[in-house]
Design an enzyme around this catalytic site. Structure first.
Site, PDB file in Angstrom:
ATOM      1  N   PRO A  93      43.211  87.639 111.556  1.00 21.10           N
ATOM      2  CA  PRO A  93      42.305  88.210 110.547  1.00 21.10           C
ATOM      3  C   PRO A  93      41.709  89.550 110.956  1.00 21.10           C
ATOM      4  CG  PRO A  93      41.851  85.874 110.863  1.00 21.10           C
ATOM      5  CD  PRO A  93      42.804  86.262 111.944  1.00 21.10           C
ATOM      6  N   GLU A 120      41.054  77.627 115.994  1.00 18.96           N
ATOM      7  CA  GLU A 120      39.973  78.606 115.917  1.00 18.96           C
ATOM      8  C   GLU A 120      40.404  80.009 116.337  1.00 18.96           C
ATOM      9  OE1 GLU A 120      36.226  79.827 114.828  1.00 18.96           O
ATOM     10  OE2 GLU A 120      37.196  77.871 114.537  1.00 18.96           O
ATOM     11  N   ARG A 157      63.550  93.013 102.415  1.00 19.13           N
ATOM     12  CA  ARG A 157      64.080  93.601 101.187  1.00 19.13           C
ATOM     13  C   ARG A 157      64.353  95.098 101.339  1.00 19.13           C
ATOM     14  NH1 ARG A 157      60.766  95.959  97.668  1.00 19.13           N
ATOM     15  NH2 ARG A 157      61.774  95.001  95.866  1.00 19.13           N
ATOM     16  N   ASP A 172      59.707 101.333  94.269  1.00 17.52           N
ATOM     17  CA  ASP A 172      58.673 100.303  94.222  1.00 17.52           C
ATOM     18  C   ASP A 172      57.276 100.910  94.221  1.00 17.52           C
ATOM     19  OD1 ASP A 172      60.280  98.111  94.183  1.00 17.52           O
ATOM     20  OD2 ASP A 172      60.337  97.871  96.348  1.00 17.52           O
TER      21      ASP A 172
END
Length: 251
Positions: A93, A120, A157, A172
């Site tokens: 994170p 954790e 991709r 894109d």
């Protein structure tokens, strides 16, 4: 390209990574995807991969030994195949927010290793083998598997011959710095909703201008932070001015 994933839940990759574009890339030997359960590398007789943190604290931390030993095994395999050992990505994170430019950079690698955590957090010493840390955004998931799948999809991709039309990846959203504008297909009139006449006019210059203008419009309305005026071409600047005047008049 070879992609290795270190995960406690390898079964999570079985379905998603065998379908659609990714599945075809694997079938056509463009992508070699290997999932390793690092629990298999633990030296603990109970096969524990986590323990409580020194100094106290909530939750359990993944131990360094199983993950680092699993990675060293992967390094040996990659080297034996004559490939260059590539980036080691920790899903965390606190990592850098993953963006299209990162997928384009990773697509140039010969091999990548993803480390998917749970619990954790990690023993800090795991980071001694890590080259990059990534996050999908400011939210917390139960593990790193889903973010790793997203990054693998976005990267794969972009590999040569993965998409049927090579221009698709170039056009894109985000690849050109702007959001992709609206697109239409047959029928030209669906329940009274008609395709813009310019798209059926056959005038390639007008169509190109329309596509550019609508891409700028969508970006201006939804993600104005993406518009870097200094990087716009002269024609884009002209079209962007038209968009701003039109939207100001509309409001």
């Amino acid at each position: 390209m070879r992609i290795d994933v270190l995960s406690l839940f390898p079964e999570m990759f079985v379905g998603p990574m065998q379908e659609s574009i990714i599945g075809k890339a694997i079938k056509n030997d463009i992508l070699d995807l290997n999932i390793t359960n690092f629990r298999e590398f633990t030296t603990d007789k109970h096969r524990h991969v986590d323990d409580s943190p020194f100094g106290g604290g909530q939750g359990m931390l993944l131990q360094a030994q199983p993950i680092i030993d699993a990675y060293e095994s992967i390094k040996q395999q990659v080297s034996s195949e004559g490939k260059q050992v590539g980036k080691v990505i920790l899903m965390d994170p606190a990592g850098k927010k993953f963006e299209q430019a990162d997928a384009e950079m990773l697509a140039k690698e010969e091999q990548i290793t993803f480390i998917c955590g749970h619990y954790e957090g990690y023993d800090e010493r795991i980071r001694t083998i890590v080259t990059d840390e990534y996050s999908l955004g400011d939210f917390v998931l139960t593990g790193g598997e889903l973010p790793a799948m997203v990054m693998i999809d976005a990267t794969t991709r972009l590999l040569p011959d993965v998409l049927g039309n090579a221009a698709s990846a170039v056009e894109d959203s985000f690849s050109m710095g702007l959001l992709e504008g609206p697109q239409y297909t047959r029928p030209a009139d669906f329940r009274g909703m008609k395709v813009p006449e310019v798209l059926t006019s056959g005038d390639h210059k007008k169509i190109a201008d329309w596509n550019q203008k609508e891409s700028l419009r969508r970006t201006y309305l939804r993600r104005p932070d993406l518009i870097d005026h200094s990087k716009l071409t002269k024609r884009q600047k002209e079209l962007f001015l038209e968009v701003r005047i039109e939207e100001e008049n509309r409001n």
